[in-house]
Design a protein around this motif. Structure first.
Motif, PDB file in Angstrom:
ATOM      1  N   GLY A   1       0.830 -16.636  12.065  1.00 57.38           N
ATOM      2  CA  GLY A   1       1.620 -16.950  13.249  1.00 57.38           C
ATOM      3  C   GLY A   1       2.119 -15.678  13.900  1.00 57.38           C
ATOM      4  N   ASN A   2       3.398 -15.623  14.246  1.00 55.80           N
ATOM      5  CA  ASN A   2       3.970 -14.453  14.910  1.00 55.80           C
ATOM      6  C   ASN A   2       4.929 -13.715  13.975  1.00 55.80           C
ATOM      7  OD1 ASN A   2       4.080 -12.832  17.247  1.00 55.80           O
ATOM      8  ND2 ASN A   2       5.996 -13.763  17.884  1.00 55.80           N
ATOM      9  N   THR A   3       4.768 -13.895  12.648  1.00 58.96           N
ATOM     10  CA  THR A   3       5.637 -13.254  11.663  1.00 58.96           C
ATOM     11  C   THR A   3       5.126 -11.848  11.377  1.00 58.96           C
ATOM     12  OG1 THR A   3       6.071 -15.383  10.646  1.00 58.96           O
ATOM     13  CG2 THR A   3       6.613 -13.428   9.344  1.00 58.96           C
ATOM     14  N   PRO A   4       5.933 -10.818  11.593  1.00 56.62           N
ATOM     15  CA  PRO A   4       5.441  -9.450  11.369  1.00 56.62           C
ATOM     16  C   PRO A   4       5.429  -9.058   9.906  1.00 56.62           C
ATOM     17  CG  PRO A   4       7.699  -9.398  12.121  1.00 56.62           C
ATOM     18  CD  PRO A   4       7.272 -10.847  12.144  1.00 56.62           C
ATOM     19  N   LYS A   5       4.528  -8.157   9.553  1.00 53.98           N
ATOM     20  CA  LYS A   5       4.472  -7.563   8.224  1.00 53.98           C
ATOM     21  C   LYS A   5       5.383  -6.345   8.219  1.00 53.98           C
ATOM     22  CE  LYS A   5       1.272  -5.541   4.915  1.00 53.98           C
ATOM     23  NZ  LYS A   5      -0.116  -5.459   4.502  1.00 53.98           N
ATOM     24  N   ALA A   6       6.196  -6.205   7.178  1.00 45.36           N
ATOM     25  CA  ALA A   6       7.090  -5.054   7.088  1.00 45.36           C
ATOM     26  C   ALA A   6       6.283  -3.766   6.984  1.00 45.36           C
ATOM     27  CB  ALA A   6       8.006  -5.198   5.884  1.00 45.36           C
ATOM     28  N   GLU A   7       6.782  -2.726   7.634  1.00 45.51           N
ATOM     29  CA  GLU A   7       6.122  -1.426   7.641  1.00 45.51           C
ATOM     30  C   GLU A   7       7.157  -0.336   7.448  1.00 45.51           C
ATOM     31  OE1 GLU A   7       2.542  -2.427  10.727  1.00 45.51           O
ATOM     32  OE2 GLU A   7       4.234  -1.347  11.477  1.00 45.51           O
ATOM     33  N   VAL A   8       6.663   0.867   7.251  1.00 47.23           N
ATOM     34  CA  VAL A   8       7.515   2.051   7.200  1.00 47.23           C
ATOM     35  C   VAL A   8       7.524   2.659   8.600  1.00 47.23           C
ATOM     36  CG1 VAL A   8       7.789   4.354   6.218  1.00 47.23           C
ATOM     37  CG2 VAL A   8       6.951   2.475   4.781  1.00 47.23           C
ATOM     38  N   VAL A   9       8.706   2.980   9.120  1.00 46.20           N
ATOM     39  CA  VAL A   9       8.824   3.655  10.409  1.00 46.20           C
ATOM     40  C   VAL A   9       9.386   5.041  10.133  1.00 46.20           C
ATOM     41  CG1 VAL A   9       9.933   3.679  12.673  1.00 46.20           C
ATOM     42  CG2 VAL A   9       9.184   1.506  11.664  1.00 46.20           C
TER      43      VAL A   9
ATOM     44  N   TYR B   1      12.665  14.560   9.174  1.00 42.24           N
ATOM     45  CA  TYR B   1      12.413  13.171   9.546  1.00 42.24           C
ATOM     46  C   TYR B   1      13.294  12.222   8.742  1.00 42.24           C
ATOM     47  CZ  TYR B   1       9.604  12.879   5.279  1.00 42.24           C
ATOM     48  OH  TYR B   1       9.184  12.895   3.982  1.00 42.24           O
ATOM     49  N   VAL B   2      13.396  11.009   9.250  1.00 40.53           N
ATOM     50  CA  VAL B   2      14.044   9.909   8.553  1.00 40.53           C
ATOM     51  C   VAL B   2      13.064   8.751   8.543  1.00 40.53           C
ATOM     52  CG1 VAL B   2      16.376  10.644   9.154  1.00 40.53           C
ATOM     53  CG2 VAL B   2      15.168   9.033  10.647  1.00 40.53           C
ATOM     54  N   GLU B   3      13.261   7.841   7.597  1.00 36.81           N
ATOM     55  CA  GLU B   3      12.386   6.682   7.503  1.00 36.81           C
ATOM     56  C   GLU B   3      13.201   5.401   7.398  1.00 36.81           C
ATOM     57  OE1 GLU B   3       8.296   8.321   5.475  1.00 36.81           O
ATOM     58  OE2 GLU B   3       9.732   7.313   4.186  1.00 36.81           O
ATOM     59  N   LEU B   4      12.673   4.367   8.020  1.00 43.13           N
ATOM     60  CA  LEU B   4      13.167   3.010   7.850  1.00 43.13           C
ATOM     61  C   LEU B   4      12.114   2.323   7.004  1.00 43.13           C
ATOM     62  CD1 LEU B   4      14.070   2.212  11.564  1.00 43.13           C
ATOM     63  CD2 LEU B   4      15.516   3.249   9.824  1.00 43.13           C
ATOM     64  N   THR B   5      12.460   1.935   5.797  1.00 41.30           N
ATOM     65  CA  THR B   5      11.443   1.414   4.901  1.00 41.30           C
ATOM     66  C   THR B   5      11.987   0.346   3.987  1.00 41.30           C
ATOM     67  OG1 THR B   5       9.853   2.000   3.183  1.00 41.30           O
ATOM     68  CG2 THR B   5      11.805   3.343   3.290  1.00 41.30           C
ATOM     69  N   PRO B   6      11.282  -0.736   3.785  1.00 44.45           N
ATOM     70  CA  PRO B   6      10.356  -1.301   4.771  1.00 44.45           C
ATOM     71  C   PRO B   6      11.157  -2.071   5.805  1.00 44.45           C
ATOM     72  CG  PRO B   6      10.390  -2.690   2.830  1.00 44.45           C
ATOM     73  CD  PRO B   6      11.334  -1.540   2.563  1.00 44.45           C
ATOM     74  N   THR B   7      10.612  -2.205   6.976  1.00 49.16           N
ATOM     75  CA  THR B   7      11.282  -2.958   8.031  1.00 49.16           C
ATOM     76  C   THR B   7      10.276  -3.798   8.793  1.00 49.16           C
ATOM     77  OG1 THR B   7      12.762  -2.852   9.930  1.00 49.16           O
ATOM     78  CG2 THR B   7      11.133  -1.092   9.744  1.00 49.16           C
ATOM     79  N   ALA B   8      10.720  -4.972   9.189  1.00 47.34           N
ATOM     80  CA  ALA B   8       9.923  -5.822  10.068  1.00 47.34           C
ATOM     81  C   ALA B   8      10.682  -6.032  11.377  1.00 47.34           C
ATOM     82  CB  ALA B   8       9.638  -7.170   9.398  1.00 47.34           C
ATOM     83  N   ALA B   9      11.722  -5.226  11.579  1.00 45.75           N
ATOM     84  CA  ALA B   9      12.575  -5.377  12.763  1.00 45.75           C
ATOM     85  C   ALA B   9      11.881  -4.854  14.021  1.00 45.75           C
ATOM     86  CB  ALA B   9      13.881  -4.610  12.549  1.00 45.75           C
ATOM     87  N   ASP B  10      12.089  -5.558  15.108  1.00 43.21           N
ATOM     88  CA  ASP B  10      11.695  -5.059  16.423  1.00 43.21           C
ATOM     89  C   ASP B  10      12.929  -4.396  17.006  1.00 43.21           C
ATOM     90  OD1 ASP B  10       9.054  -6.097  16.463  1.00 43.21           O
ATOM     91  OD2 ASP B  10       9.827  -8.070  16.997  1.00 43.21           O
ATOM     92  N   PHE B  11      12.797  -3.172  17.496  1.00 47.89           N
ATOM     93  CA  PHE B  11      13.948  -2.467  18.038  1.00 47.89           C
ATOM     94  C   PHE B  11      13.499  -1.435  19.047  1.00 47.89           C
ATOM     95  CE2 PHE B  11      12.559  -0.197  14.290  1.00 47.89           C
ATOM     96  CZ  PHE B  11      12.575   1.128  14.682  1.00 47.89           C
ATOM     97  N   ARG B  12      14.432  -1.021  19.881  1.00 45.35           N
ATOM     98  CA  ARG B  12      14.206   0.099  20.790  1.00 45.35           C
ATOM     99  C   ARG B  12      14.966   1.278  20.220  1.00 45.35           C
ATOM    100  NH1 ARG B  12      15.048   0.534  27.325  1.00 45.35           N
ATOM    101  NH2 ARG B  12      14.351   2.692  27.464  1.00 45.35           N
ATOM    102  N   LEU B  13      14.319   2.426  20.181  1.00 41.17           N
ATOM    103  CA  LEU B  13      14.941   3.655  19.696  1.00 41.17           C
ATOM    104  C   LEU B  13      15.203   4.569  20.877  1.00 41.17           C
ATOM    105  CD1 LEU B  13      15.761   5.591  17.348  1.00 41.17           C
ATOM    106  CD2 LEU B  13      13.430   6.481  17.496  1.00 41.17           C
TER     107      LEU B  13
END
Length: 149
Positions: free
Chosen positions: A6-14, A44-56
């Motif tokens: 469906g439209n469920t995102p997979k968590a990733e490292v940002v 650098y910094v990391e967001l891990t894991p995240t499935a969030a949609d966001f504007r940086l």
């Protein structure tokens, strides 16, 4: 982020890489525990894991990358992958996307200002999800693997 059904995102490292010292970071919508600054250029910094949609938004130029972990990291299928974020100032009105015909599935994240009329292979994209109150939305679409890719 790729859909895992469906439209469920997979968590990733940002990963966010600073180009200048003392770079401040602002996330919309806010992300609990996300780093608010990067002290040194090249750090650098990391967001891990995240499935969030966001504007940086940042006080200095940054490089933002998303790393999709392989299927053994959870979230169903997917080979490891890396994608660079595109600044809104560099958004284009037309993109060519390569979707190999021998892949089981290929996906694209399409981001656009709220209310934009976006088509993929001539068909309107309709499954938009607002990214907080940023004025932007994202749609996760499955690319056709028919034809020439």
């Amino acid at each position: 982020l790729i859909p895992t059904g469906g439209n469920t995102p997979k968590a990733e490292v940002v990963r966010i890489v600073a180009t200048a010292p003392n770079t401040t970071l602002t996330y919309t919508p806010p992300i609990a525990g996300a780093p608010a600054s990067i002290a040194a250029a090249g750090a650098y910094v990391e967001l891990t894991p995240t499935a969030a949609d966001f504007r940086l938004e940042s006080s200095e130029k940054v490089l933002v990358m998303q790393y999709m972990q392989g299927q053994n990291a959870g979230g169903n299928s997917g080979d490891p992958a890396m994608a660079f974020s595109v600044p809104t100032q560099q958004y284009r009105t037309n993109y060519l996307v390569h979707a190999p015909t021998n892949y089981q599935q290929s996906y694209a994240n399409v981001m656009a200002p709220n209310g934009a009329n976006i088509t993929l292979d001539g068909a309107a994209i309709t499954n938009w999800t607002a990214i907080g109150a940023t004025g932007y939305s994202v749609a996760r679409v499955t690319l056709s693997n028919a034809g020439d890719g």
